[in-house]
Design an enzyme around this catalytic site. Structure first.
Site, short mmCIF file in Angstrom:
data_model
loop_
_atom_site.label_atom_id
_atom_site.label_comp_id
_atom_site.label_asym_id
_atom_site.label_seq_id
_atom_site.Cartn_x
_atom_site.Cartn_y
_atom_site.Cartn_z
N HIS A 73 107.44 82.79 0.48
CA HIS A 73 106.49 81.75 0.79
C HIS A 73 105.41 82.32 1.71
O HIS A 73 104.09 81.93 1.70
CB HIS A 73 106.99 80.54 1.46
CG HIS A 73 107.68 79.63 0.52
ND1 HIS A 73 107.32 78.34 0.06
CD2 HIS A 73 108.59 79.87 -0.44
CE1 HIS A 73 108.11 78.01 -0.70
NE2 HIS A 73 108.79 78.67 -1.27
N VAL A 77 100.88 83.37 0.23
CA VAL A 77 99.94 82.47 0.65
C VAL A 77 99.35 83.49 1.73
O VAL A 77 99.84 83.81 2.43
CB VAL A 77 100.00 81.26 1.16
CG1 VAL A 77 98.98 80.47 1.29
CG2 VAL A 77 101.06 80.29 0.27
N GLY A 79 98.86 86.64 1.61
CA GLY A 79 99.43 87.97 1.65
C GLY A 79 100.63 88.01 2.76
O GLY A 79 100.78 86.97 3.39
N ASP A 81 101.34 88.28 5.80
CA ASP A 81 100.94 88.42 7.17
C ASP A 81 101.45 87.50 8.26
O ASP A 81 100.82 87.27 9.08
CB ASP A 81 99.50 88.39 6.97
CG ASP A 81 99.03 86.91 6.53
OD1 ASP A 81 100.02 85.98 6.35
OD2 ASP A 81 97.88 86.53 6.59
N SER A 83 101.41 84.39 8.00
CA SER A 83 100.76 83.30 7.95
C SER A 83 101.53 81.82 8.14
O SER A 83 101.20 81.03 8.67
CB SER A 83 99.76 83.18 7.06
OG SER A 83 100.13 83.33 5.91
N HIS A 196 117.86 83.51 -5.92
CA HIS A 196 118.68 82.34 -6.46
C HIS A 196 120.24 82.66 -6.23
O HIS A 196 120.85 81.82 -6.58
CB HIS A 196 118.18 81.51 -7.35
CG HIS A 196 116.51 81.03 -6.94
ND1 HIS A 196 115.85 80.58 -7.74
CD2 HIS A 196 116.01 81.07 -5.76
CE1 HIS A 196 114.74 80.19 -7.22
NE2 HIS A 196 114.74 80.41 -5.86
N ASP A 250 123.90 79.24 -6.31
CA ASP A 250 124.65 79.93 -7.30
C ASP A 250 125.96 79.24 -7.06
O ASP A 250 126.47 79.47 -6.03
CB ASP A 250 124.60 81.35 -6.86
CG ASP A 250 125.81 82.00 -7.72
OD1 ASP A 250 126.51 81.50 -8.48
OD2 ASP A 250 125.86 83.14 -7.32
N ASP A 258 124.58 88.85 -5.53
CA ASP A 258 125.31 89.72 -6.49
C ASP A 258 124.51 89.43 -7.88
O ASP A 258 123.39 88.70 -7.74
CB ASP A 258 126.85 89.59 -6.77
CG ASP A 258 127.00 88.11 -6.77
OD1 ASP A 258 126.18 87.32 -7.16
OD2 ASP A 258 128.11 87.46 -6.77
#
Ligand code: HEM
Length: 331
Positions: A73, A77, A79, A81, A83, A196, A250, A258
């Site tokens: 995330h 948005v 890059g 950085d 933010s 995930h 999972d 894995d």
């Protein structure tokens, strides 16, 4: 002479040696990330991150998933950085698409240690990337070397979030389009979705696959989901479940990084619609099958795709800043 970023403490050295080291450091501090960025200014930087992530994760096994998602995330948005870390009204972090993000306090702890030993040197953006990298290794995934030298951004706006973050309801075309805008390929999408294999999801994150039937119970809408898996989900997420209820991404090996995620997809047990579509399209299906059958291939691909993700839109050199506190832009 070219302006030299003030964050490189190496420039405090004296004598003839200074000329040579300045040349090396100017190269190091130029616009690219590098594998030995902290070797001189803060040799223990990576160790500080790893030790803190390791000890915090042993107290809270849900932490690795949170740290890994935080990087995704952050990078999509503005890059990679940091933010995403900025607190306040109207920042990325305040957007509803980000309210389920977590792990911020661990990033703050790492930053406190870094400021103690290497003041003004280690960026929050590097901490987020290294912490995500370590979260994967700690849960059994591949150890990946990532270059550092990211600078922290000075812009964080909720209005930038929606058009850059992928929603579970998106078609494969739409996901490919967003990934491609970040320089990530279809193969990167399949590989990075393998994240995930760890972590949790709130019931609301996949509620579009179910609806309340006439008796008020949850019923399955999405017929592509395995029936037993769907029944388990409706049990874990009953109608009117508290907003804090979560399920494992999972169902088989929820805390281990894995290739089980891909096995889940083959068994029609992908939690999100955006997971399931990877099996149902010719552009992605082969990779899913390949990764389900061969963990080494997944891990190898993960190393490449992760470095690409962690390099999206980075700020380097004299762009941005090194924040003093990760949740606040410097004054
Ligand atoms: C491809 C599109 C993607 C979609 C639509 C998506 C969506 C989601 C959603 C809805 C959740 C559940 C959040 C919650 O309810 O708390 C989640 C969890 C998670 N996502 Fe993704 N995701 C995607 C890709 C990625 C990528 C690329 C990564 C990292 C490389 C990632 C890492 C994670 C992790 C680790 C979790 C578990 C978070 C936790 O345990 O708190 N996801 N994702």
């Amino acid at each position: 002479m070219e302006k030299i970023p003030s964050f490189c403490p190496i420039f405090r050295l004296h004598g003839l040696f200074i000329l040579v080291t300045m040349l090396i450091a100017a190269f190091r501090c130029s616009s690219n990330l590098s594998l030995d960025f902290y070797a001189v200014p803060c040799p223990s930087a990576e160790m500080m991150v790893k030790n803190t992530v390791r000890s915090a994760s042993s107290l809270d096994p849900t932490l690795p998933g949170k740290l890994l998602r935080l990087l995704f995330h952050d990078c999509f948005v503005e890059g990679c950085d940091a933010s995403i870390l900025i607190q306040g009204n109207g920042t990325e972090r305040s957007d509803p698409a980000n309210t389920s993000l977590d792990g911020f306090s661990v990033i703050d702890s790492i930053k406190r240690v870094a400021e103690l030993f290497c003041p003004g040197t280690v960026s929050c953006a590097d901490i987020v990337a290294l912490a995500a990298r370590d979260a994967v290794e700690i849960t059994g995934g591949p150890a990946v070397q990532i270059p550092t030298g990211r600078r922290d951004g000075r812009i964080s706006a909720a209005s930038n979030v929606r058009q850059n973050i992928v929603d579970t309801s998106f078609t494969l075309d739409k996901m490919i389009q967003i990934f491609s805008a970040k320089g990530l390929s279809v193969d990167d999408l399949v590989t990075l979705s393998g994240a995930h294999t760890i972590g949790l999801a709130h019931c609301s994150a996949f509620s579009e696959r179910f609806h309340n039937d006439s008796t008020g119970k949850l019923a399955l809408i999405d017929a592509s989901l395995d029936k037993d898996y769907a029944a388990m989900l409706t049990k874990q997420c009953p109608a009117r479940a508290s907003a804090s209820v979560t399920v494992n991404n999972d169902p088989q090996t929820p805390t281990i990084f894995d290739n089980q995620y891909y096995g889940d997809l083959l068994a029609h047990k992908g939690l999100f619609q955006s997971d399931s579509v990877l099996l149902n399209d010719a552009r992605t299906m082969n990779k899913v099958v390949n990764f389900a059958n061969n963990q080494d291939n997944f891990f190898e691909s993960w190393g490449r795709s992760f470095v690409k993700l962690a390099s999206v839109g980075v700020k380097t050199g004299d762009e941005g800043e090194i924040r003093q506190f990760c949740s606040v832009i410097n004054r």
